[in-house]
Scaffold this motif. Structure first.
Motif, PDB file in Angstrom:
ATOM      1  N   HIS A 132       0.694  70.049 -39.830  1.00 39.08           N
ATOM      2  CA  HIS A 132       1.665  70.455 -40.494  1.00 39.08           C
ATOM      3  C   HIS A 132       1.893  71.068 -41.708  1.00 39.08           C
ATOM      4  CE1 HIS A 132       4.281  67.697 -37.827  1.00 39.08           C
ATOM      5  NE2 HIS A 132       3.245  66.603 -38.142  1.00 39.08           N
ATOM      6  N   PRO A 133       2.402  72.435 -41.616  1.00 43.79           N
ATOM      7  CA  PRO A 133       2.282  73.337 -42.694  1.00 43.79           C
ATOM      8  C   PRO A 133       3.048  72.922 -43.864  1.00 43.79           C
ATOM      9  CG  PRO A 133       3.486  74.347 -41.019  1.00 43.79           C
ATOM     10  CD  PRO A 133       2.768  73.048 -40.363  1.00 43.79           C
ATOM     11  N   CYS A 189       8.156  70.793 -43.919  1.00 39.52           N
ATOM     12  CA  CYS A 189       7.159  71.518 -42.869  1.00 39.52           C
ATOM     13  C   CYS A 189       7.603  72.766 -42.619  1.00 39.52           C
ATOM     14  CB  CYS A 189       7.140  70.601 -41.592  1.00 39.52           C
ATOM     15  SG  CYS A 189       5.990  71.345 -40.404  1.00 39.52           S
ATOM     16  N   HIS A 206      10.289  71.434 -36.659  1.00 37.60           N
ATOM     17  CA  HIS A 206      10.032  70.400 -37.572  1.00 37.60           C
ATOM     18  C   HIS A 206      11.154  70.309 -38.749  1.00 37.60           C
ATOM     19  CE1 HIS A 206       5.721  69.880 -35.872  1.00 37.60           C
ATOM     20  NE2 HIS A 206       6.648  70.142 -35.054  1.00 37.60           N
ATOM     21  N   MET A 208      11.975  67.400 -40.981  1.00 40.46           N
ATOM     22  CA  MET A 208      10.878  67.070 -41.823  1.00 40.46           C
ATOM     23  C   MET A 208      11.026  67.755 -43.270  1.00 40.46           C
ATOM     24  SD  MET A 208       7.213  67.490 -40.044  1.00 40.46           S
ATOM     25  CE  MET A 208       6.194  65.960 -40.254  1.00 40.46           C
ATOM     26  N   ILE A 243       6.885  74.586 -39.746  1.00 35.96           N
ATOM     27  CA  ILE A 243       7.266  74.697 -38.407  1.00 35.96           C
ATOM     28  C   ILE A 243       8.563  74.637 -37.997  1.00 35.96           C
ATOM     29  CG2 ILE A 243       6.679  73.792 -36.105  1.00 35.96           C
ATOM     30  CD1 ILE A 243       4.167  72.808 -36.926  1.00 35.96           C
TER      31      ILE A 243
HETATM   32 CU   LIG Z   1       5.533  70.030 -39.116  1.00 33.11          CU
END
Ligand SMILES: [Cu+2]
Ligand SMILES: *[C@@H]1O[C@H](CO)[C@@H](O)[C@H](O)[C@H]1NC(C)=O
Ligand SMILES: *[C@@H]1O[C@H](CO)[C@@H](O)[C@H](O)[C@H]1NC(C)=O
Ligand SMILES: *[C@@H]1O[C@H](CO)[C@@H](O)[C@H](O)[C@H]1NC(C)=O
Ligand SMILES: *[C@@H]1O[C@H](CO)[C@@H](O)[C@H](O)[C@H]1NC(C)=O
Ligand SMILES: *[C@@H]1O[C@H](CO)[C@@H](O)[C@H](O)[C@H]1NC(C)=O
Ligand SMILES: *[C@@H]1O[C@H](CO)[C@@H](O)[C@H](O)[C@H]1NC(C)=O
Length: 598
Positions: free
Chosen positions: A489-490, A563, A568, A573, A565
């Motif tokens: 996860h970035p 995150c 996400h 997130m 993404i």
């Molecule tokens: Cu993520």
């Protein structure tokens, strides 16, 4: 006095819409920005999308360290929006961070909003929409900030030759910006609707773009299967990839309730190739070196990036110099900026820049060209990586981001004042996520009175992290695999950068870093660790993994931690950091409004 004007450019093109207003002294650099919604076909397929001053990516903001910036958005979109400046610290301007529900209200259709901030650091950054999934519709562009005079650069660590160093300084000051994106033929609203009605995690896109240009590749299932990295095989459960290179929706979803009838058949398959020409970086080999500043705006794909026959000296990451490392390929993760110095010492011709999606869910690829001036238009160049981003020979080197060393060194405090453990993972549905481990950060929280105006707006205080100014805070990102395997996860922290002080496999069972160091000192670096606005959790196939970051609270305000993404983020997130709440500034009247005029 230095003459100043707004510096909008996209590579060699000077945007025709740029306003060149002359100004002196501390007068700000002004960027008027019109957002519009219309038809575009960056990869040869037409869809509705967002344009910034008529283009995608939006124009590059060319700045100098210390510049005051006014970025004036007029929203002609049919929905509310905001713009965030990724990696920009927003020192003393937390109301210009562009996060709806945290730092401002949505800019309603027809309204204008003036973001004002100071370019306090040099480097490569970017701006993008921060409402819903609008980043996926094309609202993004690059920011490049030239260092102040006499900033020490790391180029003498690459070559001892004065000419080389001079050439590299010039190349770094006039970089080729490379905005790397993934792209879908569905709008972000359509994608979110499908995710929520089918209860699936969408990880299948249509193409990838370099500076807004790409094409749909359909190399066929047998070819896709032939380049499949072994790690993806178990996820396929005996199936083939689809013709779009995706793990089929029938096998690739974690064990939560789902309604696959609500998945349009052309989301995961039905690849239709286009042959839009590649994006070409024209380079002048007589200059000796070129700097390619890669920026990932990816919604879903992590990318491997490599230039045929040209090793790359990575010298700047997330807007800060590092001790240069020479590699053949880099992994460019969501939100990150990797700038590389490339020596133009090969026969004059065209060389492929290969960009391969390395996410587990899809094999997708695009290539651009590095074209030497006066060269033959021959791009029969030798690859370091293949269609799946895998090395083509045993001696191909990839940058390991965990080994980067900031230049000059920057040291974290040796102890922290406060620790937050964030157990992240899925939250009840395949598409729903939580960063704090208890609840998703609901998208509708974009519409609350911004926390910067009233920090008590959020009923669920599990979704906030509250800190005091001038303290050191540890955030431990623990990846929970209870809902199945987790990709890296970035995690992006708004405002200032953080030191990435440690990582490990397995659960983080200690109460804080000081306790963990007693048991596993080898898992930490408190001297000169990577210093970034991103941190990437480790792939967690079966067991949990963890990453620890430490940051200094220096800029009071409400900042998002999330995150990068996109699925996400829209799935929840994130948490809100109420940084330095004991020293919050009074929000200027012009920012208290829903829409500030100017
Ligand atoms: Cu993520
Ligand atoms: C940069 O360094 C040169 C030489 O040491 C000096 O003359 C100049 O004043 C410096 N410029 C700034 C802005 O500090
Ligand atoms: C996968 O594709 C190959 C041909 O490329 C085919 O022979 C095989 O039956 C396919 N497998 C499945 C599970 O569809
Ligand atoms: C890729 O690199 C690995 C590790 O060095 C090596 O084992 C493998 O053979 C390489 N792949 C190819 C196709 O050469
Ligand atoms: C998010 O909030 C909205 C509005 O309160 C609600 O309708 C929706 O169910 C919530 N979503 C989730 C996933 O909790
Ligand atoms: C907040 O977290 C605590 C501890 O995990 C949990 O017991 C509580 O239910 C959470 N509150 C909400 C509103 O989710
Ligand atoms: C917050 O702390 C930083 C670091 O000590 C300091 O530079 C800054 O002035 C403080 N801000 C306020 C508003 O007190």
């Amino acid at each position: 006095m230095r003459m100043r004007y707004s510096r909008f450019s996209l590579g060699l093109l000077v945007s025709s819409l740029a306003t060149r207003a002359f100004a002196f002294g501390n007068v700000p650099v002004v960027f008027p920005v019109a957002l519009t919604w219309g038809k575009g076909s960056p990869d040869g397929f037409e869809r509705d999308m967002i344009f910034v001053n008529g283009q995608m990516p939006g124009p590059t903001l060319n700045l100098e360290e210390g510049d005051d910036v006014e970025f004036i958005v007029t929203n002609w979109l049919p929905f509310g929006t905001t713009v965030h400046f990724h990696g920009i610290e927003q020192i003393n301007t937390p109301w210009s961070d562009g996060m709806p529900g945290l730092s401002q209200r949505l800019i309603e259709p027809g309204a204008t909003f003036k973001y004002k901030w100071t370019a306090t650091q040099y480097g490569t950054y970017w701006y993008h929409a921060h409402s819903r999934g609008q980043l996926e519709d094309g609202l993004f562009g690059a920011i490049h900030i030239k260092p102040k005079e006499n900033t020490s650069t790391p180029f003498s660590l690459i070559s001892k030759s004065t000419k080389d160093v001079n050439d590299m300084e010039l190349a770094a000051a006039n970089p080729e910006i490379a905005v790397m994106s993934d792209w879908s033929h569905f709008t972000s609203e359509e994608l979110q609707h499908i995710a929520e009605t089918a209860d699936i995690d969408i990880f299948c896109g249509d193409s990838m773009l370099i500076n807004g240009k790409g094409n749909v590749n359909c190399p066929g299932v047998p070819f896709l299967m032939s380049v499949l990295p072994p790690i993806v095989l178990p996820l396929l459960a005996g199936e083939n990839l689809t013709d779009k290179g995706c793990v089929p929706v029938t096998v690739g979803q974690p064990p939560f309730p789902k309604n696959l009838n609500a998945v349009p058949s052309n989301l995961y398959e039905g690849c239709k190739a286009t042959n839009t020409g590649p994006y070409v970086f024209n380079v002048d080999a007589s200059k000796g070196w070129v700097s390619l500043n890669f920026i990932s705006t990816a919604a879903i794909q992590e990318m491997a990036v490599s230039i045929d026959e040209h090793p790359m000296w990575v010298y700047e990451i997330d807007g800060r110099f590092i001790e240069p490392q020479m590699v053949d390929a880099i992994t460019l993760q969501h939100g990150s900026r990797h700038s590389v110095m490339v020596e133009l010492n090969k026969p004059a011709k065209d060389y492929h820049i290969r960009v391969a999606g390395t996410g587990l869910g899809q094999k997708i690829y695009v290539s651009g060209l590095l074209s030497y001036n006066r060269g033959t238009k021959n791009s029969n160049s030798q690859p370091y990586i293949n269609y799946a981003g895998t090395n083509t020979t045993a001696d191909v080197t990839y940058l390991d981001d965990t080994t980067i060393v900031p230049f000059p060194p920057v040291h974290p405090a040796q102890t922290a004042d406060q620790t937050y453990k964030l157990v992240m993972g899925r939250a009840g549905y395949s598409w729903q996520w939580s960063l704090d481990g208890t609840a998703p950060y609901n998208e509708s929280l974009e519409d609350i009175t911004p926390l910067l105006f009233d920090p008590n707006q959020l009923a669920n205080t599990n979704l906030t992290i509250t800190t005091k100014n001038d303290t050191w805070v540890d955030l431990i990102y623990i990846v929970n695999t209870a809902g199945g395997p987790e990709p890296p996860h970035p995690i992006h922290k708004h405002s200032n950068k953080a030191h990435i002080i440690g990582s490990g496999q397995g659960d983080f069972t200690w109460t804080n870093v000081a306790e963990a160091i007693k048991d596993i000192p080898e898992s930490f670096n408190l001297d000169n660790p990577p210093y970034r606005d991103m941190a990437y959790t480790l792939l967690a196939l079966a067991d949990p993994t963890w990453v620890a970051v430490r940051y200094h609270v220096v800029n009071p305000g409400a900042f998002f931690l999330h995150c990068h993404i996109q699925t996400h983020l829209t799935g929840g997130m994130s948490v809100a950091i109420l940084d330095g709440i004991d020293a919050w500034p009074k929000v200027p009247a012009e920012y208290q409004q829903g829409r500030n005029g100017f």
